[in-house]
Enzyme design. Sequence first.
Site, PDB file in Angstrom:
ATOM      1  N   GLY A 164       0.840  -1.209   0.000  1.00 36.60           N
ATOM      2  CA  GLY A 164       0.000   0.000   0.000  1.00 36.60           C
ATOM      3  C   GLY A 164       0.866   1.247   0.000  1.00 36.60           C
ATOM      4  O   GLY A 164       2.063   1.174  -0.329  1.00 36.60           O
ATOM      5  N   ASN A 165       0.297   2.383   0.328  1.00 37.38           N
ATOM      6  CA  ASN A 165       1.092   3.616   0.421  1.00 37.38           C
ATOM      7  C   ASN A 165       0.477   4.542   1.449  1.00 37.38           C
ATOM      8  O   ASN A 165      -0.520   4.198   2.091  1.00 37.38           O
ATOM      9  CB  ASN A 165       1.209   4.283  -0.960  1.00 37.38           C
ATOM     10  N   HIS A 166       1.071   5.732   1.601  1.00 38.86           N
ATOM     11  CA  HIS A 166       0.701   6.612   2.716  1.00 38.86           C
ATOM     12  C   HIS A 166      -0.504   7.511   2.451  1.00 38.86           C
ATOM     13  O   HIS A 166      -0.802   8.375   3.266  1.00 38.86           O
ATOM     14  CB  HIS A 166       1.887   7.526   3.065  1.00 38.86           C
ATOM     15  N   ALA A 208      -3.791   7.547  -4.946  1.00 37.55           N
ATOM     16  CA  ALA A 208      -2.425   7.052  -5.115  1.00 37.55           C
ATOM     17  C   ALA A 208      -2.552   5.553  -5.381  1.00 37.55           C
ATOM     18  O   ALA A 208      -2.635   4.739  -4.449  1.00 37.55           O
ATOM     19  CB  ALA A 208      -1.613   7.331  -3.859  1.00 37.55           C
TER      20      ALA A 208
END
Length: 401
Positions: free
Chosen positions: A211-213, A279
């Site tokens: 995943g990402n932030h 994102a």
Amino acid sequence: MSISGKKILIAISGGIAAYKIHFLIRDFVKKGAEVQVIMTPDAEQFVTKLSISTLSKKPVYTDFYSDNGTWNSHVELALWADVMIVAPCTANTLSKMVHGMCDNLVIATYMSAKCPVFIAPAMDLDMYMHPSTRKNLEMAESFGHVVIPAESGELASGLIGQGRMAEPETISNTIDHFFNSHQEAQTLQGKVVLITAGPTYEALDPVRFIGNHSSGKMGFSLAEEASKRGAKVILISGPTAQTINDKNVELHKITSAKEMLAKVFEFYDNIDIGIASAAVADYAPKEVAKEKIKKNDENLTLELVKNPDILKTMGEKKTHQFLVGFALETQNEEENAKGKLEKKNLDMIVLNSLRDEGAGFKNDTNKIKIFTRTEKKEFDLKSKDEVAKDILNFVEAQLLK
Ligand code: PMT
């Protein structure tokens, strides 16, 4: 426009009228507003952080640092607010405000605020009538602030006269009136706006993912703002902690890029504007393990495969839609953003760079540049709510061309 969903920053200074603020907070919260309270150190002599935070449902800040060492950013607090109310405003706090004597969190936040400021003074009658207070109130009004005059009656000193802080009901009505008379123009009435937001999670096994932030804040701010302008909003979001309660916004929660792609194309033919602030993970594991991957070996090699590029696909299938992409960059920012504008067949791209402090992921703020094929516009660091306004203003200006 109602007070519901509005962000109200209340600054309490050290006067006996502080006890009335409990009623004001309760009233705002009941009406669906979000309330953040900050206090001067002296205010703590009159009310407790516990009672205030219980009612406001948020931590109360009195200093730049909390006991656990976290930094309470006056800039973020100020940019977060739709309105700031200083109540009660003592002679001392009023004087510091108008003369810029920035020696506590309340004044630093006030001096960073770009939103409308309301001041409810409270002091003894001679102090209230003193020429210096009169002058300071006049100065506050000359800055564009709204002074909610003190009322007459019995004062804490036993004297009778003007100086009592306006009743919570009066303050609340003033704020209600402000929001009702500042209804945003319905410039996107009749338009359907699709917004992607948040991260995507790509499963590795039943418990892990790539995943990402992304927090989803940027996308949710865009959705709120488009709705305020009268649009019907389809918000397709990956996993986030953000919530939205708005009858014009249809929220669809997805997890992976493939799910986001499928959801976008359920609506794509009938949208007018598409804004891709999500994102999206560029790669996903080739295989998703059915059982939790065991840590048997020293190294674990994952084979990843390219995810669909949702925005590029939108660009390829564009018929009448106005498409806005985002570019999150760490180097060669402008060149990369312009490349994405072309490659994905977009009408406009919003660049945010992780090299700019306060921009990009997680923060409540962002700093953007907007590009079309012929224009470039650079914006200051702002709250994501304000950034959403800038983006939609730009979109609207393009649609009029
Ligand atoms: O959610 P927040 O914490 O508020 O943070 C906001 C943000 C930083 C996530 C947001 O402002 C932002 O920059 N979003 C785009 C992030 C990104 O993935 O940028 P990119 O340069 O990799 O992608 C370019 C564009 O293509 C983006 O519009 C993206 O949504 C889209 N894309 C990318 C890959 C992919 N597989 N499908 C896509 O649609």
